[in-house]
Design a protein around this motif. Structure first.
Motif, short mmCIF file in Angstrom:
data_model
loop_
_atom_site.label_atom_id
_atom_site.label_comp_id
_atom_site.label_asym_id
_atom_site.label_seq_id
_atom_site.Cartn_x
_atom_site.Cartn_y
_atom_site.Cartn_z
N ILE A 45 0.12 -1.41 -7.07
CA ILE A 45 -0.04 -1.63 -5.63
C ILE A 45 0.40 -0.40 -4.84
O ILE A 45 -0.26 0.00 -3.87
CB ILE A 45 0.75 -2.88 -5.19
CG1 ILE A 45 0.14 -4.14 -5.82
CG2 ILE A 45 0.77 -3.01 -3.67
CD1 ILE A 45 0.98 -5.40 -5.64
N VAL A 46 1.50 0.22 -5.25
CA VAL A 46 1.96 1.43 -4.57
C VAL A 46 0.87 2.49 -4.58
O VAL A 46 0.57 3.12 -3.56
CB VAL A 46 3.25 1.96 -5.22
CG1 VAL A 46 3.61 3.34 -4.65
CG2 VAL A 46 4.42 0.99 -4.99
N TYR A 47 0.24 2.68 -5.73
CA TYR A 47 -0.85 3.66 -5.82
C TYR A 47 -2.05 3.22 -5.00
O TYR A 47 -2.69 4.03 -4.33
CB TYR A 47 -1.25 3.86 -7.28
CG TYR A 47 -0.44 4.91 -8.00
CD1 TYR A 47 -0.89 6.22 -8.08
CD2 TYR A 47 0.77 4.59 -8.59
CE1 TYR A 47 -0.15 7.19 -8.75
CE2 TYR A 47 1.53 5.55 -9.25
CZ TYR A 47 1.07 6.85 -9.33
OH TYR A 47 1.80 7.81 -9.97
N ALA A 48 -2.37 1.93 -5.06
CA ALA A 48 -3.53 1.45 -4.31
C ALA A 48 -3.34 1.59 -2.80
O ALA A 48 -4.31 1.72 -2.05
CB ALA A 48 -3.80 -0.02 -4.66
N LEU A 49 -2.09 1.58 -2.36
CA LEU A 49 -1.77 1.77 -0.94
C LEU A 49 -1.69 3.25 -0.56
O LEU A 49 -1.49 3.59 0.61
CB LEU A 49 -0.45 1.09 -0.60
CG LEU A 49 -0.44 -0.44 -0.66
CD1 LEU A 49 0.99 -0.96 -0.49
CD2 LEU A 49 -1.35 -1.04 0.40
N ILE A 131 0.87 -7.90 -2.76
CA ILE A 131 0.37 -6.80 -1.93
C ILE A 131 1.05 -6.82 -0.56
O ILE A 131 1.50 -5.79 -0.05
CB ILE A 131 -1.16 -6.90 -1.78
CG1 ILE A 131 -1.84 -6.63 -3.13
CG2 ILE A 131 -1.66 -5.93 -0.72
CD1 ILE A 131 -3.33 -6.92 -3.13
N ASP A 132 1.15 -8.00 0.03
CA ASP A 132 1.76 -8.14 1.35
C ASP A 132 3.22 -7.71 1.32
O ASP A 132 3.68 -6.99 2.22
CB ASP A 132 1.64 -9.59 1.82
CG ASP A 132 2.26 -9.79 3.20
OD1 ASP A 132 1.72 -9.23 4.16
OD2 ASP A 132 3.28 -10.50 3.28
N ALA A 145 -3.19 -5.03 4.40
CA ALA A 145 -4.19 -6.03 4.78
C ALA A 145 -5.57 -5.65 4.28
O ALA A 145 -6.34 -6.50 3.82
CB ALA A 145 -4.21 -6.19 6.30
N GLU A 146 -5.90 -4.37 4.32
CA GLU A 146 -7.20 -3.91 3.84
C GLU A 146 -7.30 -4.05 2.33
O GLU A 146 -8.34 -4.49 1.80
CB GLU A 146 -7.43 -2.45 4.24
CG GLU A 146 -8.67 -1.80 3.66
CD GLU A 146 -9.96 -2.51 4.03
OE1 GLU A 146 -10.97 -2.33 3.31
OE2 GLU A 146 -9.98 -3.26 5.03
N LEU A 147 -6.25 -3.71 1.60
CA LEU A 147 -6.25 -3.87 0.15
C LEU A 147 -6.38 -5.34 -0.22
O LEU A 147 -7.16 -5.70 -1.12
CB LEU A 147 -4.97 -3.28 -0.45
CG LEU A 147 -4.79 -3.46 -1.96
CD1 LEU A 147 -5.94 -2.81 -2.73
CD2 LEU A 147 -3.45 -2.88 -2.41
N ALA A 148 -5.65 -6.20 0.46
CA ALA A 148 -5.73 -7.64 0.19
C ALA A 148 -7.14 -8.15 0.46
O ALA A 148 -7.65 -8.99 -0.30
CB ALA A 148 -4.71 -8.39 1.05
N ARG A 149 -7.77 -7.66 1.51
CA ARG A 149 -9.14 -8.09 1.82
C ARG A 149 -10.09 -7.69 0.69
O ARG A 149 -10.94 -8.49 0.28
CB ARG A 149 -9.60 -7.48 3.15
CG ARG A 149 -10.96 -7.98 3.60
CD ARG A 149 -11.56 -7.10 4.68
NE ARG A 149 -11.83 -5.75 4.19
CZ ARG A 149 -12.89 -5.44 3.43
NH1 ARG A 149 -13.75 -6.38 3.07
NH2 ARG A 149 -13.08 -4.20 3.03
N ARG A 150 -9.96 -6.47 0.19
CA ARG A 150 -10.86 -6.01 -0.87
C ARG A 150 -10.65 -6.83 -2.14
O ARG A 150 -11.62 -7.22 -2.81
CB ARG A 150 -10.63 -4.52 -1.17
CG ARG A 150 -10.99 -3.59 -0.02
CD ARG A 150 -11.23 -2.18 -0.51
NE ARG A 150 -10.15 -1.66 -1.33
CZ ARG A 150 -9.10 -0.97 -0.85
NH1 ARG A 150 -8.99 -0.75 0.46
NH2 ARG A 150 -8.17 -0.51 -1.66
N VAL A 151 -9.40 -7.08 -2.49
CA VAL A 151 -9.11 -7.86 -3.70
C VAL A 151 -9.64 -9.28 -3.55
O VAL A 151 -10.25 -9.83 -4.48
CB VAL A 151 -7.59 -7.86 -3.98
CG1 VAL A 151 -7.25 -8.85 -5.09
CG2 VAL A 151 -7.12 -6.46 -4.37
N SER A 152 -9.41 -9.88 -2.39
CA SER A 152 -9.87 -11.24 -2.15
C SER A 152 -11.40 -11.34 -2.23
O SER A 152 -11.95 -12.28 -2.80
CB SER A 152 -9.36 -11.72 -0.79
OG SER A 152 -9.76 -13.05 -0.54
#
Length: 301
Positions: A45-49, A131-132, A145-152
């Motif tokens: 997650i750190v890398y994805a952010l 993620i949050d 929020a953007e990463l969570a949206r993509r994963v969802s």
């Protein structure tokens, strides 16, 4: 609205053993200068952010992305020692909920290191919560929020395709740590969760967590598929050795050589790549699925 101090939250977390994450230890205006990540999913997650430039170290479960393996390693997140961690002088530690032992965490807190404990539930809601929490701790709310949206969105595509499959094969997950008898996954495990998400069913439902595999367990379960991590496959000596294990030999999975091996962190980590893990496993469990259908995992980069 009341406030609670960081020290109070940490003390409560230590006493109860629950996963708490107080309001971010840092903000977007005051980012953590030196970050230590404990847990493969947290590191992903750190890398994805895009916050990897803050990392000064990781734990031994942080295999992905490959760049994380070049960072200083403080050991297994459940068997931490305070000294190697303090040697990296982190400002903030973000850890999966089962990091420990408590004595090591207490030493780190006493030394003034801020620790955020991230909840770890094996479902898509748990992934989004991770993620949050990580994004909040880093002061990266919008990116989170953007990463969570993509994963969802990716998971919704996978779920739609898996839902169309009528068959639900029986999948027994086998795990080896290299010592003692291999273990099989029961109810309430990450293995059971990912199997069900991929359109399978775990025939081992008489106990929770993991237990040593017995010949009776496999014979009674009659699994159609044996699921292992790539590390377990290596430790057990390869496909042929797995197929001939007592408890697997003589089952439909053994007769059909239906043994599936996947990367352990991808399969069980419940991080941002979980939709991809579900899709990859679903393709192995359901040959009728179209492997070139990218809609189920589009956007994974």
């Amino acid at each position: 609205m009341f406030t609670i101090s960081r020290r109070q939250v940490l003390a409560t977390s230590l006493v109860t053993g629950l996963a708490f994450a107080w309001p971010p230890a840092t903000s977007a205006d005051e980012p953590a200068g030196r970050l230590l990540s404990l847990g493969g999913s947290v590191t992903e997650i750190v890398y994805a952010l895009g916050a990897q430039d803050r990392l000064v170290g990781v734990d031994s479960t942080s295999f992905f992305p490959e760049a994380a393996q070049a960072l200083p390693n403080v050991g297994y997140l459940r068997r931490l020692s305070a000294e190697p961690v303090l040697a990296l002088t982190p400002d903030l530690i973000i850890a999966e909920a089962d990091a420990g032992p408590p004595e090591a965490l207490a030493q780190l807190r006493a030394a003034g290191v801020a620790i955020v404990s991230v909840p770890d539930e094996p479902d898509i809601g748990g992934v989004l919560a991770k993620i949050d929490h990580v994004a909040a701790a880093l002061g990266l709310h919008e990116k989170g929020a953007e990463l969570a949206r993509r994963v969802s969105t990716r998971y919704a595509g996978v779920r739609e395709r898996v839902a169309r499959v009528a068959a639900r094969p029986k999948v027994m997950f086998v795990l080896s740590a290299g010592k003692g008898a291999p273990l099989v996954a029961g109810t309430g495990t990450s293995a059971t969760a990912i199997i069900e998400m991929a359109g399978g069913q775990n025939p081992i439902d008489g106990f929770p967590d993991y237990r040593p595999m017995t010949p009776e367990a496999g014979i009674n379960a009659q699994p159609d598929v044996i699921l292992v991590t790539e590390r377990t496959l290596k430790l057990l000596g390869g496909m042929d050795r797995v197929r001939d294990l007592p408890g697997i030999q003589g089952t439909p999975a053994a007769r059909n050589s239906a043994i599936v091996a996947m990367d352990g962190l991808l399969l069980l980590g419940f991080g941002p790549r979980t939709p991809d893990a579900v899709w990859q496993l679903a393709l192995r469990l359901h040959p009728g699925l179209n492997p070139v259908d990218q809609a189920g995992h589009r956007g994974h980069r």
